[in-house]
Structure formats: C-alpha cells, structure tokens
Scaffold this motif. Structure first.
Motif, PDB file in Angstrom:
ATOM      1  N   GLN A 150       0.825  -1.201   0.000  1.00  0.00           N
ATOM      2  CA  GLN A 150       0.000   0.000   0.000  1.00  0.00           C
ATOM      3  C   GLN A 150       0.864   1.258   0.000  1.00  0.00           C
ATOM      4  O   GLN A 150       0.568   2.219  -0.707  1.00  0.00           O
ATOM      5  CB  GLN A 150      -0.928  -0.016   1.213  1.00  0.00           C
ATOM      6  N   ASN A 151       1.948   1.253   0.764  1.00  0.00           N
ATOM      7  CA  ASN A 151       2.851   2.411   0.780  1.00  0.00           C
ATOM      8  C   ASN A 151       3.462   2.653  -0.591  1.00  0.00           C
ATOM      9  O   ASN A 151       3.664   3.801  -0.985  1.00  0.00           O
ATOM     10  CB  ASN A 151       3.937   2.237   1.837  1.00  0.00           C
ATOM     11  N   LEU A 152       3.750   1.590  -1.325  1.00  0.00           N
ATOM     12  CA  LEU A 152       4.323   1.737  -2.661  1.00  0.00           C
ATOM     13  C   LEU A 152       3.264   2.174  -3.672  1.00  0.00           C
ATOM     14  O   LEU A 152       3.418   3.183  -4.355  1.00  0.00           O
ATOM     15  CB  LEU A 152       4.949   0.415  -3.112  1.00  0.00           C
ATOM     16  N   VAL A 153       2.163   1.439  -3.746  1.00  0.00           N
ATOM     17  CA  VAL A 153       1.139   1.680  -4.766  1.00  0.00           C
ATOM     18  C   VAL A 153       0.441   3.015  -4.570  1.00  0.00           C
ATOM     19  O   VAL A 153       0.072   3.677  -5.544  1.00  0.00           O
ATOM     20  CB  VAL A 153       0.117   0.519  -4.788  1.00  0.00           C
ATOM     21  N   CYS A 154       0.250   3.454  -3.355  1.00  0.00           N
ATOM     22  CA  CYS A 154      -0.482   4.690  -3.086  1.00  0.00           C
ATOM     23  C   CYS A 154       0.429   5.918  -3.027  1.00  0.00           C
ATOM     24  O   CYS A 154      -0.058   7.024  -2.785  1.00  0.00           O
ATOM     25  CB  CYS A 154      -1.269   4.563  -1.784  1.00  0.00           C
ATOM     26  N   ASN A 155       1.716   5.748  -3.266  1.00  0.00           N
ATOM     27  CA  ASN A 155       2.650   6.863  -3.248  1.00  0.00           C
ATOM     28  C   ASN A 155       2.448   7.707  -4.499  1.00  0.00           C
ATOM     29  O   ASN A 155       2.613   7.230  -5.622  1.00  0.00           O
ATOM     30  CB  ASN A 155       4.081   6.318  -3.181  1.00  0.00           C
ATOM     31  N   LYS A 156       2.084   8.962  -4.309  1.00  0.00           N
ATOM     32  CA  LYS A 156       1.761   9.853  -5.431  1.00  0.00           C
ATOM     33  C   LYS A 156       2.947  10.016  -6.374  1.00  0.00           C
ATOM     34  O   LYS A 156       2.787   9.982  -7.601  1.00  0.00           O
ATOM     35  CB  LYS A 156       1.311  11.212  -4.903  1.00  0.00           C
ATOM     36  N   ALA A 157       4.139  10.181  -5.849  1.00  0.00           N
ATOM     37  CA  ALA A 157       5.326  10.361  -6.688  1.00  0.00           C
ATOM     38  C   ALA A 157       5.588   9.111  -7.532  1.00  0.00           C
ATOM     39  O   ALA A 157       5.901   9.209  -8.719  1.00  0.00           O
ATOM     40  CB  ALA A 157       6.539  10.689  -5.825  1.00  0.00           C
ATOM     41  N   PHE A 158       5.454   7.938  -6.925  1.00  0.00           N
ATOM     42  CA  PHE A 158       5.651   6.683  -7.644  1.00  0.00           C
ATOM     43  C   PHE A 158       4.647   6.554  -8.783  1.00  0.00           C
ATOM     44  O   PHE A 158       5.006   6.212  -9.909  1.00  0.00           O
ATOM     45  CB  PHE A 158       5.535   5.499  -6.681  1.00  0.00           C
ATOM     46  N   ARG A 159       3.389   6.831  -8.488  1.00  0.00           N
ATOM     47  CA  ARG A 159       2.334   6.726  -9.509  1.00  0.00           C
ATOM     48  C   ARG A 159       2.593   7.702 -10.654  1.00  0.00           C
ATOM     49  O   ARG A 159       2.466   7.344 -11.823  1.00  0.00           O
ATOM     50  CB  ARG A 159       0.968   6.958  -8.880  1.00  0.00           C
ATOM     51  N   SER A 160       2.960   8.922 -10.321  1.00  0.00           N
ATOM     52  CA  SER A 160       3.235   9.934 -11.358  1.00  0.00           C
ATOM     53  C   SER A 160       4.429   9.526 -12.212  1.00  0.00           C
ATOM     54  O   SER A 160       4.373   9.616 -13.442  1.00  0.00           O
ATOM     55  CB  SER A 160       3.503  11.293 -10.721  1.00  0.00           C
ATOM     56  N   ASP A 161       5.511   9.079 -11.566  1.00  0.00           N
ATOM     57  CA  ASP A 161       6.699   8.662 -12.309  1.00  0.00           C
ATOM     58  C   ASP A 161       6.386   7.484 -13.225  1.00  0.00           C
ATOM     59  O   ASP A 161       6.873   7.424 -14.353  1.00  0.00           O
ATOM     60  CB  ASP A 161       7.834   8.284 -11.360  1.00  0.00           C
ATOM     61  N   LEU A 162       5.604   6.553 -12.752  1.00  0.00           N
ATOM     62  CA  LEU A 162       5.261   5.380 -13.547  1.00  0.00           C
ATOM     63  C   LEU A 162       4.493   5.780 -14.806  1.00  0.00           C
ATOM     64  O   LEU A 162       4.754   5.280 -15.893  1.00  0.00           O
ATOM     65  CB  LEU A 162       4.431   4.403 -12.699  1.00  0.00           C
ATOM     66  N   ILE A 163       3.572   6.724 -14.657  1.00  0.00           N
ATOM     67  CA  ILE A 163       2.775   7.178 -15.803  1.00  0.00           C
ATOM     68  C   ILE A 163       3.627   8.000 -16.768  1.00  0.00           C
ATOM     69  O   ILE A 163       3.544   7.820 -17.987  1.00  0.00           O
ATOM     70  CB  ILE A 163       1.566   8.001 -15.320  1.00  0.00           C
ATOM     71  N   ASP A 187       3.801   2.025 -20.862  1.00  0.00           N
ATOM     72  CA  ASP A 187       2.703   1.180 -20.379  1.00  0.00           C
ATOM     73  C   ASP A 187       2.412   1.432 -18.902  1.00  0.00           C
ATOM     74  O   ASP A 187       1.916   0.552 -18.204  1.00  0.00           O
ATOM     75  CB  ASP A 187       3.058  -0.300 -20.572  1.00  0.00           C
ATOM     76  N   GLY A 188       2.701   2.618 -18.436  1.00  0.00           N
ATOM     77  CA  GLY A 188       2.540   2.944 -17.021  1.00  0.00           C
ATOM     78  C   GLY A 188       1.139   2.715 -16.494  1.00  0.00           C
ATOM     79  O   GLY A 188       0.954   2.216 -15.387  1.00  0.00           O
ATOM     80  N   PHE A 189       0.124   3.077 -17.299  1.00  0.00           N
ATOM     81  CA  PHE A 189      -1.262   2.876 -16.853  1.00  0.00           C
ATOM     82  C   PHE A 189      -1.579   1.393 -16.675  1.00  0.00           C
ATOM     83  O   PHE A 189      -2.281   1.011 -15.741  1.00  0.00           O
ATOM     84  CB  PHE A 189      -2.250   3.506 -17.842  1.00  0.00           C
ATOM     85  N   GLU A 190      -1.045   0.570 -17.576  1.00  0.00           N
ATOM     86  CA  GLU A 190      -1.279  -0.867 -17.470  1.00  0.00           C
ATOM     87  C   GLU A 190      -0.632  -1.423 -16.199  1.00  0.00           C
ATOM     88  O   GLU A 190      -1.230  -2.214 -15.474  1.00  0.00           O
ATOM     89  CB  GLU A 190      -0.714  -1.581 -18.699  1.00  0.00           C
ATOM     90  N   TYR A 191       0.596  -0.978 -15.925  1.00  0.00           N
ATOM     91  CA  TYR A 191       1.270  -1.422 -14.707  1.00  0.00           C
ATOM     92  C   TYR A 191       0.531  -0.950 -13.456  1.00  0.00           C
ATOM     93  O   TYR A 191       0.406  -1.689 -12.480  1.00  0.00           O
ATOM     94  CB  TYR A 191       2.715  -0.926 -14.671  1.00  0.00           C
ATOM     95  N   LEU A 192       0.031   0.275 -13.487  1.00  0.00           N
ATOM     96  CA  LEU A 192      -0.738   0.777 -12.345  1.00  0.00           C
ATOM     97  C   LEU A 192      -2.008  -0.027 -12.131  1.00  0.00           C
ATOM     98  O   LEU A 192      -2.388  -0.309 -10.993  1.00  0.00           O
ATOM     99  CB  LEU A 192      -1.086   2.253 -12.532  1.00  0.00           C
TER     100      LEU A 192
END
Length: 155
Positions: free
Chosen positions: A71-84, A89-94
């Motif tokens: 949860q700490n990883l997946v819900c981290n705003k910076a991580f989500r933004s960087d992945l996208i 394929d960032g959205f698919e990974y998210l």
C-alpha cells in the motif's frame, strides 16, 4: 447493544467485549472479555487446534505487513506519477498494481489508511485506487473457521 436470543453483546470503551445474559429470573450474568479471548474461544469451538491458531495468527501478521508495504508503494503519489510519465505502459502497470493491492487488502481484512503522508494528494485527499477503497469497505474480518481447513491449514 446487540442481542441474540437472551444474550446481549457490545464493545466497551476500553476495547473489551461485554456479554450479558438475562434469564429474566435473577440478575443478568455479565462477562467482560478481551477480544483475543473471544477469538480464542470461537476458534476452539470450531475445532481449531492451538498450534493451528498460532500459525493463523502469524499468517495474519505477515499478510498485514505485506499489505502495508504494498500500500505504501502503490499509493505513493510520486511513484504513480513517475510510472505514468516515464513508462509507456505505465497505466497498465498501475492497473495491475491496483489489482494486486485489492487482493492484498482482501486477504488483510480491508485495512485502510497508510501511515505515511506521501499517500495523500496536495489537497489532503487520499490517492488510493478507487477499486481498492470500494473493496476494502465491503470486507469484514471473520473469527470463524470453515470446515475443511481455512487457507489449507489443518483444523
């Protein structure tokens, strides 16, 4: 106070569980129990061996740790933004990570609210994946053990 036949039960301010049985002849019998005592009795009455209950408690602890870390990883705003922003394929990974978090929260009994501040957007609202929130709110932990072995544990 909830009631089941002549037995009433409620949660007390100190966290204990109060059982009140009123036979309507004498004074009501009152017993205050720690929640772990209630869980222990329920497990024993369902036929669970003490060593199996210990294994189950350890498994519950491990699932809680895994869920918190995920949860700490997946819900981290910076991580989500960087992945996208950095991965095509960032959205698919998210979506896959959100599904994995949903599954972890299902196993964990639907616990929410990570401790870190980074799991909140700038406006203070949590950035949890919507599907994880909906699923977690529906999930309620159970103290019962089904016949045949819960999580392939011998009972």
């Amino acid at each position: 106070m909830e009631k089941f036949f002549d037995l009433s039960f409620s949660s007390q301010p100190d966290g204990s569980v109060r059982l009140v049985q009123d036979d309507r002849i004498d004074e009501a019998a009152i017993i205050d129990l720690h929640p772990e005592q209630v869980l222990f009795v329920a497990r024993r009455l369902c036929g669970m061996k003490p060593e199996t209950a210990d294994k189950l408690a350890e498994l519950e602890r491990r699932i809680a740790v895994l869920t918190d870390k995920l949860q700490n990883l997946v819900c981290n705003k910076a991580f989500r933004s960087d992945l996208i922003e950095c991965i095509g394929d960032g959205f698919e990974y998210l979506a896959k990570l959100d599904g994995l978090l949903d599954l972890a929260m299902e196993f964990d009994g639907g616990r929410l609210e990570p401790d870190s501040e980074e799991a909140h957007a700038d406006d203070g609202k949590p950035i949890y994946p919507p599907s994880a929130i909906a699923q977690a709110k529906k999930t309620k932990p159970s103290a019962t053990v089904e016949a045949g072995g819960q999580l392939d544990l011998a009972v």
